[in-house]
Every structure is written in C-alpha cells, then in structure tokens.
Design a protein around this motif. Structure first.
Motif, PDB file in Angstrom:
ATOM      1  N   MET A   1       0.833  -1.201   0.000  1.00  0.00           N
ATOM      2  CA  MET A   1       0.000   0.000   0.000  1.00  0.00           C
ATOM      3  C   MET A   1       0.867   1.250   0.000  1.00  0.00           C
ATOM      4  O   MET A   1       1.888   1.310   0.670  1.00  0.00           O
ATOM      5  CB  MET A   1      -0.894   0.038   1.241  1.00  0.00           C
ATOM      6  CG  MET A   1      -1.931  -1.061   1.308  1.00  0.00           C
ATOM      7  SD  MET A   1      -2.954  -0.903   2.786  1.00  0.00           S
ATOM      8  CE  MET A   1      -4.004   0.476   2.302  1.00  0.00           C
ATOM      9  N   THR A   2       0.472   2.207  -0.786  1.00  0.00           N
ATOM     10  CA  THR A   2       1.115   3.513  -0.760  1.00  0.00           C
ATOM     11  C   THR A   2       0.232   4.461   0.059  1.00  0.00           C
ATOM     12  O   THR A   2      -0.929   4.169   0.329  1.00  0.00           O
ATOM     13  CB  THR A   2       1.279   4.083  -2.168  1.00  0.00           C
ATOM     14  OG1 THR A   2      -0.015   4.190  -2.783  1.00  0.00           O
ATOM     15  CG2 THR A   2       2.158   3.175  -3.019  1.00  0.00           C
ATOM     16  N   TRP A   3       0.797   5.603   0.450  1.00  0.00           N
ATOM     17  CA  TRP A   3      -0.060   6.547   1.154  1.00  0.00           C
ATOM     18  C   TRP A   3       0.308   7.978   0.826  1.00  0.00           C
ATOM     19  O   TRP A   3       1.464   8.300   0.611  1.00  0.00           O
ATOM     20  CB  TRP A   3      -0.085   6.266   2.648  1.00  0.00           C
ATOM     21  CG  TRP A   3       1.088   6.674   3.468  1.00  0.00           C
ATOM     22  CD1 TRP A   3       2.277   6.026   3.585  1.00  0.00           C
ATOM     23  CD2 TRP A   3       1.161   7.807   4.336  1.00  0.00           C
ATOM     24  NE1 TRP A   3       3.085   6.684   4.475  1.00  0.00           N
ATOM     25  CE2 TRP A   3       2.424   7.767   4.956  1.00  0.00           C
ATOM     26  CE3 TRP A   3       0.271   8.838   4.669  1.00  0.00           C
ATOM     27  CZ2 TRP A   3       2.841   8.734   5.875  1.00  0.00           C
ATOM     28  CZ3 TRP A   3       0.672   9.800   5.575  1.00  0.00           C
ATOM     29  CH2 TRP A   3       1.938   9.737   6.175  1.00  0.00           C
ATOM     30  N   HIS A   4      -0.750   8.773   0.746  1.00  0.00           N
ATOM     31  CA  HIS A   4      -0.634  10.195   0.454  1.00  0.00           C
ATOM     32  C   HIS A   4      -1.012  10.984   1.697  1.00  0.00           C
ATOM     33  O   HIS A   4      -1.957  10.627   2.411  1.00  0.00           O
ATOM     34  CB  HIS A   4      -1.585  10.605  -0.678  1.00  0.00           C
ATOM     35  CG  HIS A   4      -1.257  10.012  -1.999  1.00  0.00           C
ATOM     36  ND1 HIS A   4      -1.950  10.358  -3.145  1.00  0.00           N
ATOM     37  CD2 HIS A   4      -0.335   9.094  -2.392  1.00  0.00           C
ATOM     38  CE1 HIS A   4      -1.456   9.685  -4.183  1.00  0.00           C
ATOM     39  NE2 HIS A   4      -0.488   8.914  -3.735  1.00  0.00           N
ATOM     40  N   LEU A   5      -0.305  12.064   1.937  1.00  0.00           N
ATOM     41  CA  LEU A   5      -0.659  12.984   3.011  1.00  0.00           C
ATOM     42  C   LEU A   5      -1.197  14.267   2.401  1.00  0.00           C
ATOM     43  O   LEU A   5      -0.543  14.885   1.556  1.00  0.00           O
ATOM     44  CB  LEU A   5       0.557  13.305   3.881  1.00  0.00           C
ATOM     45  CG  LEU A   5       0.308  14.371   4.950  1.00  0.00           C
ATOM     46  CD1 LEU A   5      -0.705  13.877   5.981  1.00  0.00           C
ATOM     47  CD2 LEU A   5       1.604  14.789   5.623  1.00  0.00           C
ATOM     48  N   LEU A   6      -2.396  14.672   2.817  1.00  0.00           N
ATOM     49  CA  LEU A   6      -2.973  15.933   2.365  1.00  0.00           C
ATOM     50  C   LEU A   6      -2.670  17.024   3.389  1.00  0.00           C
ATOM     51  O   LEU A   6      -2.759  16.798   4.595  1.00  0.00           O
ATOM     52  CB  LEU A   6      -4.485  15.816   2.199  1.00  0.00           C
ATOM     53  CG  LEU A   6      -5.001  15.141   0.930  1.00  0.00           C
ATOM     54  CD1 LEU A   6      -4.725  13.643   0.944  1.00  0.00           C
ATOM     55  CD2 LEU A   6      -6.493  15.390   0.747  1.00  0.00           C
ATOM     56  N   THR A   7      -2.335  18.187   2.892  1.00  0.00           N
ATOM     57  CA  THR A   7      -2.147  19.324   3.786  1.00  0.00           C
ATOM     58  C   THR A   7      -3.509  19.741   4.342  1.00  0.00           C
ATOM     59  O   THR A   7      -4.561  19.365   3.824  1.00  0.00           O
ATOM     60  CB  THR A   7      -1.470  20.491   3.066  1.00  0.00           C
ATOM     61  OG1 THR A   7      -2.279  20.899   1.945  1.00  0.00           O
ATOM     62  CG2 THR A   7      -0.085  20.090   2.571  1.00  0.00           C
ATOM     63  N   THR A   8      -3.470  20.515   5.415  1.00  0.00           N
ATOM     64  CA  THR A   8      -4.702  20.897   6.106  1.00  0.00           C
ATOM     65  C   THR A   8      -4.794  22.414   6.243  1.00  0.00           C
ATOM     66  O   THR A   8      -3.777  23.109   6.259  1.00  0.00           O
ATOM     67  CB  THR A   8      -4.746  20.248   7.500  1.00  0.00           C
ATOM     68  OG1 THR A   8      -5.931  20.668   8.192  1.00  0.00           O
ATOM     69  CG2 THR A   8      -3.523  20.632   8.337  1.00  0.00           C
ATOM     70  N   ASN A   9      -6.015  22.892   6.367  1.00  0.00           N
ATOM     71  CA  ASN A   9      -6.231  24.326   6.604  1.00  0.00           C
ATOM     72  C   ASN A   9      -6.359  24.655   8.085  1.00  0.00           C
ATOM     73  O   ASN A   9      -6.573  25.805   8.456  1.00  0.00           O
ATOM     74  CB  ASN A   9      -7.493  24.799   5.872  1.00  0.00           C
ATOM     75  CG  ASN A   9      -7.311  24.832   4.371  1.00  0.00           C
ATOM     76  OD1 ASN A   9      -6.190  24.864   3.881  1.00  0.00           O
ATOM     77  ND2 ASN A   9      -8.413  24.810   3.635  1.00  0.00           N
ATOM     78  N   LYS A  10      -6.218  23.643   8.943  1.00  0.00           N
ATOM     79  CA  LYS A  10      -6.415  23.869  10.377  1.00  0.00           C
ATOM     80  C   LYS A  10      -5.243  24.606  11.024  1.00  0.00           C
ATOM     81  O   LYS A  10      -5.403  25.230  12.067  1.00  0.00           O
ATOM     82  CB  LYS A  10      -6.643  22.533  11.092  1.00  0.00           C
ATOM     83  CG  LYS A  10      -7.976  21.882  10.752  1.00  0.00           C
ATOM     84  CD  LYS A  10      -8.244  20.694  11.637  1.00  0.00           C
ATOM     85  CE  LYS A  10      -8.594  21.130  13.055  1.00  0.00           C
ATOM     86  NZ  LYS A  10      -9.050  19.985  13.889  1.00  0.00           N
ATOM     87  N   TRP A  11      -4.060  24.490  10.418  1.00  0.00           N
ATOM     88  CA  TRP A  11      -2.881  25.143  10.975  1.00  0.00           C
ATOM     89  C   TRP A  11      -2.143  25.905   9.890  1.00  0.00           C
ATOM     90  O   TRP A  11      -2.198  25.544   8.712  1.00  0.00           O
ATOM     91  CB  TRP A  11      -1.924  24.110  11.587  1.00  0.00           C
ATOM     92  CG  TRP A  11      -2.488  23.439  12.791  1.00  0.00           C
ATOM     93  CD1 TRP A  11      -2.761  23.993  14.012  1.00  0.00           C
ATOM     94  CD2 TRP A  11      -2.886  22.077  12.881  1.00  0.00           C
ATOM     95  NE1 TRP A  11      -3.292  23.047  14.865  1.00  0.00           N
ATOM     96  CE2 TRP A  11      -3.380  21.870  14.198  1.00  0.00           C
ATOM     97  CE3 TRP A  11      -2.865  21.009  11.994  1.00  0.00           C
ATOM     98  CZ2 TRP A  11      -3.849  20.642  14.629  1.00  0.00           C
ATOM     99  CZ3 TRP A  11      -3.337  19.780  12.421  1.00  0.00           C
ATOM    100  CH2 TRP A  11      -3.829  19.617  13.732  1.00  0.00           C
ATOM    101  N   PRO A  12      -1.425  26.957  10.267  1.00  0.00           N
ATOM    102  CA  PRO A  12      -0.601  27.683   9.298  1.00  0.00           C
ATOM    103  C   PRO A  12       0.380  26.729   8.613  1.00  0.00           C
ATOM    104  O   PRO A  12       0.852  25.764   9.226  1.00  0.00           O
ATOM    105  CB  PRO A  12       0.127  28.715  10.163  1.00  0.00           C
ATOM    106  CG  PRO A  12      -0.751  28.910  11.351  1.00  0.00           C
ATOM    107  CD  PRO A  12      -1.365  27.572  11.621  1.00  0.00           C
TER     108      PRO A  12
END
Length: 204
Positions: A1-12
């Motif tokens: 399995m591969t995995w992607h990390l999405l950035t978030t708008n919760k923190w600067p």
C-alpha cells in the motif's frame, strides 16, 4: 500500500512544514490542498516543501492542472466537481500523474474512462471534515475497487487501527489528513503507515 498525506487548513503552513521535516522520508506523496489559496500562495507552499527536501515528483497539487504542469510537479488531483479529464491533461503533460476524487462506482468508472491514473474514494469512515455526511463504509470501498482497474485509495477517517481492514478491500493505498495531523507524534504515525505499507506489499 502507498499513502498520500494531504495538507490541512487547520494550521498555518509553516507549522505543517515543521511537522513534516522529520516525517517526509516515510511519506510517499504530499498532496497540497488549500482551496482558499491563490496560485501565488500555493507556489510559496510548494517552495517551502522543496526547502525541506521534498522532491517535485513527490508533490501533488489539488485541482490546478496547468500550475502543476508549469511547476513540474509529480501530479495533479482533480476534485469531484472538476471539469478536467485525465486524457486532456496527459496530452499536455504525458508524465504527470493524474488522480481524481470519486464517491460512487459510476463516478469511478467514468473517471477511469477519462484517463486518470488513480482514484481517492471516500469518505470511508466518519470524518471531521464531513461531519454531516454518513460514511460510505468498507463494502462500498471494495465495490469501487472491483469496478475499476486503476488503483483506488481510501480516504476519510483512516487511522492506524483501521488500516488492516482497509487493505483487505483491495485498496491500493490510503490518503490521510487528520490521521496524521491530529496524531500526538505525527512522525511516528508516518513511520507506522510506511512500515505497514511495505509489509502489506511484500505479502500480497
């Protein structure tokens, strides 16, 4: 399995970069998603990732296909409402990886026919980002996986205690948001997901 990390708008973003600095070696792809940001701001975010050692080919930009091409990134990800088609993007940039978000088997089949390389399907479990929408569940994920030949990645409420059952559906990987950013030690989570993916791949 591969995995992607999405950035978030919760923190600067600079705080996210600080967390990523020690975790990037265990993350396959970083998906820059900030729907409110201008292209100038997105470019600044990508430049910050580059400064901590993230290679361009490991960066996916959400929605903005022309910018992903111009900035020589690894991929572009199309949200469900996007009018872009994978084959149209491939005509401009044959080497660009193109993904798309889908929420049903019909959408998955359509996006595959349009020439995308992979799909996100979700949200599979209850998700903080969509508190008012019921999760679609593992059976629906498996049905989507079986309906297309391109890799399908699960998204939505994925945590380390759920990753084994996600892998049993035949999903090719996972995409994380809160499962990483809300963790007490994000770099340990990244190491765990990367290690699990290697074991899963080697035993299938």
């Amino acid at each position: 399995m591969t995995w992607h990390l999405l950035t978030t708008n919760k923190w600067p973003f600079h705080i996210q970069v600080r967390q990523l600095r020690h975790a990037i070696k265990n993350i396959d792809m970083i998906h820059v998603r900030d729907k409110e940001a201008s292209l100038q701001r997105l470019k600044q975010q990508i430049d910050q990732l580059r400064k901590i050692g993230v290679n361009r080919e490991r960066i996916i930009l959400n929605e903005h296909a022309d910018a992903a091409i111009a900035w020589d990134l690894g991929g572009v990800h199309l949200p469900g409402h996007s009018s872009w088609k994978g084959k149209d993007i491939k005509e401009k940039a044959p080497g660009l990886q193109v993904g798309a978000s889908v929420h049903s088997q019909d959408e998955a089949v359509t996006r595959e026919e349009e020439g995308v390389d992979y799909l996100y399907y979700g949200h599979v479990f209850s998700s903080e980002s969509k508190p008012d929408t019921p999760p679609r569940g593992l059976e629906a994920l498996q049905a989507v996986v079986q309906s297309v030949s391109v890799p399908v990645m699960a998204i939505g409420g994925i945590t380390r205690d759920r990753i084994a059952e996600v892998s049993q559906t035949g999903a090719a990987g996972i995409a994380l948001i809160s499962g990483f950013w809300e963790a007490e030690r994000p770099e340990e989570e990244a190491s765990y997901f990367n290690h699990f993916g290697q074991i899963n791949y080697e035993t299938t």
